[in-house]
Design a protein around this motif. Structure first.
Motif, PDB file in Angstrom:
ATOM      1  N   VAL A  48       0.851  -1.185   0.000  1.00  0.00           N
ATOM      2  CA  VAL A  48       0.000   0.000   0.000  1.00  0.00           C
ATOM      3  C   VAL A  48       0.888   1.236   0.000  1.00  0.00           C
ATOM      4  O   VAL A  48       1.645   1.469   0.950  1.00  0.00           O
ATOM      5  CB  VAL A  48      -0.943   0.027   1.220  1.00  0.00           C
ATOM      6  N   ALA A  49       0.816   1.995  -1.073  1.00  0.00           N
ATOM      7  CA  ALA A  49       1.608   3.219  -1.171  1.00  0.00           C
ATOM      8  C   ALA A  49       0.993   4.289  -0.283  1.00  0.00           C
ATOM      9  O   ALA A  49      -0.227   4.429  -0.202  1.00  0.00           O
ATOM     10  CB  ALA A  49       1.654   3.696  -2.617  1.00  0.00           C
ATOM     11  N   VAL A  50       1.848   5.056   0.386  1.00  0.00           N
ATOM     12  CA  VAL A  50       1.401   6.154   1.246  1.00  0.00           C
ATOM     13  C   VAL A  50       1.865   7.464   0.615  1.00  0.00           C
ATOM     14  O   VAL A  50       3.063   7.735   0.541  1.00  0.00           O
ATOM     15  CB  VAL A  50       1.968   6.028   2.675  1.00  0.00           C
ATOM     16  N   LEU A  51       0.926   8.251   0.141  1.00  0.00           N
ATOM     17  CA  LEU A  51       1.263   9.517  -0.495  1.00  0.00           C
ATOM     18  C   LEU A  51       1.777  10.521   0.535  1.00  0.00           C
ATOM     19  O   LEU A  51       1.373  10.482   1.705  1.00  0.00           O
ATOM     20  CB  LEU A  51       0.042  10.109  -1.200  1.00  0.00           C
ATOM     21  N   GLY A 154       1.075  -2.473  -6.478  1.00  0.00           N
ATOM     22  CA  GLY A 154       0.082  -2.423  -5.414  1.00  0.00           C
ATOM     23  C   GLY A 154      -1.262  -1.926  -5.915  1.00  0.00           C
ATOM     24  O   GLY A 154      -1.352  -1.105  -6.821  1.00  0.00           O
ATOM     25  N   ARG A 155      -2.319  -2.427  -5.292  1.00  0.00           N
ATOM     26  CA  ARG A 155      -3.664  -2.055  -5.718  1.00  0.00           C
ATOM     27  C   ARG A 155      -4.226  -0.867  -4.938  1.00  0.00           C
ATOM     28  O   ARG A 155      -5.064  -0.132  -5.449  1.00  0.00           O
ATOM     29  CB  ARG A 155      -4.599  -3.253  -5.543  1.00  0.00           C
ATOM     30  N   TYR A 156      -3.748  -0.682  -3.702  1.00  0.00           N
ATOM     31  CA  TYR A 156      -4.330   0.361  -2.854  1.00  0.00           C
ATOM     32  C   TYR A 156      -3.326   1.457  -2.532  1.00  0.00           C
ATOM     33  O   TYR A 156      -2.124   1.225  -2.420  1.00  0.00           O
ATOM     34  CB  TYR A 156      -4.867  -0.249  -1.561  1.00  0.00           C
ATOM     35  N   VAL A 157      -3.861   2.658  -2.361  1.00  0.00           N
ATOM     36  CA  VAL A 157      -3.054   3.814  -2.005  1.00  0.00           C
ATOM     37  C   VAL A 157      -3.707   4.504  -0.813  1.00  0.00           C
ATOM     38  O   VAL A 157      -4.923   4.734  -0.804  1.00  0.00           O
ATOM     39  CB  VAL A 157      -2.945   4.816  -3.175  1.00  0.00           C
ATOM     40  N   LEU A 158      -2.887   4.818   0.187  1.00  0.00           N
ATOM     41  CA  LEU A 158      -3.366   5.564   1.342  1.00  0.00           C
ATOM     42  C   LEU A 158      -3.028   7.033   1.122  1.00  0.00           C
ATOM     43  O   LEU A 158      -1.863   7.382   0.925  1.00  0.00           O
ATOM     44  CB  LEU A 158      -2.710   5.055   2.623  1.00  0.00           C
ATOM     45  N   VAL A 159      -4.055   7.863   1.152  1.00  0.00           N
ATOM     46  CA  VAL A 159      -3.870   9.289   0.860  1.00  0.00           C
ATOM     47  C   VAL A 159      -4.187  10.126   2.095  1.00  0.00           C
ATOM     48  O   VAL A 159      -5.346  10.188   2.522  1.00  0.00           O
ATOM     49  CB  VAL A 159      -4.785   9.742  -0.300  1.00  0.00           C
ATOM     50  N   PRO A 160      -3.172  10.769   2.699  1.00  0.00           N
ATOM     51  CA  PRO A 160      -3.454  11.767   3.731  1.00  0.00           C
ATOM     52  C   PRO A 160      -3.851  13.056   3.007  1.00  0.00           C
ATOM     53  O   PRO A 160      -2.996  13.797   2.512  1.00  0.00           O
ATOM     54  CB  PRO A 160      -2.129  11.898   4.480  1.00  0.00           C
TER      55      PRO A 160
END
Length: 223
Positions: A48-51, A154-160
């Motif tokens: 999961v990528a974290v922007l 990765g399929r999901y990205v976490l965006v703050p």
């Protein structure tokens, strides 16, 4: 994959809502919804990528300008707080931190977007679409960046999507600090759908204590 999809179906909208209590349904003081925990069971063992955070602001009444410092430094520190706590408190997920996204973007100039220049703050407030979908061009940029950064795409990205510091309200004689409100969005880069949204809140006498408590509220049940 079905398990993941099902676990992310319900949109958790971390927005302010009016609480009506009896007496003809009169609206009382606006009350924030509680922070929803990250659905880590649905994304366990996945990349999961974290922007990186791009929006950080504090109410003038807090007088936290000196504590926050220069904008770029404040964004970097906020990323560090979020990233380190995610790694420590949710190790079942393979988090790809902002620095890894930046390196991936530098390796593909002209193809990958700059993670620090993406319009992620557009997700600060939920859209009226049902289900909520990440708008283009941000949607396609997220898909490209996630594919380049992860070894398996990765399929999901976490965006703050944004960090707002507000003055904590309370009794007139109470010692008041500030409340960190960190809007968190988890998006599926293949479909563009937002599967999870919440506003993580935490109080403190300084911005970094408040932010730390807010992020910890995303993973409750731990010290």
């Amino acid at each position: 994959m079905k398990t993941v999809t099902n676990s992310l179906k319900i949109l958790v909208l971390g927005v302010w809502c009016l609480v009506c209590v009896g007496c003809g349904g009169k609206s009382q003081t606006p009350t924030p919804e509680p922070t929803a925990p990250l659905p880590t069971a649905g994304i366990a063992a996945q990349q999961v990528a974290v922007l990186p955070l791009t929006l950080i602001i504090a109410e003038d009444s807090l007088r936290w300008g000196g504590l926050l410092g220069e904008r770029r430094a404040a964004l970097t520190k906020a990323d560090s707080v979020l990233g380190s706590l995610l790694q420590a408190r949710a190790p079942e997920v393979t988090w790809i931190p902002p620095d890894a996204l930046r390196r991936a973007a530098r390796r593909a100039p002209g193809i990958a977007p700059d993670p620090d220049q993406m319009g992620s703050a557009i997700l600060l407030h939920p859209s009226k679409q049902s289900p909520e979908v990440v708008p283009d061009p941000l949607r396609s940029e997220l898909r490209t960046l996630a594919a380049l950064a992860g070894s398996g795409g990765g399929r999901y990205v976490l965006v703050p999507a944004g960090l707002v510091f507000r003055r904590t309200t309370g009794p007139a004689d109470a010692r008041l600090g500030g409340t960190a409100e960190l809007t968190i969005v988890l998006a599926d880069v293949r479909t563009g759908r937002v599967g999870f949204r919440t506003v993580a809140r935490g109080e403190g006498d300084d911005p970094w204590t408040a932010l730390t408590r807010a992020v910890k509220n995303l993973t409750p049940g731990l010290p």
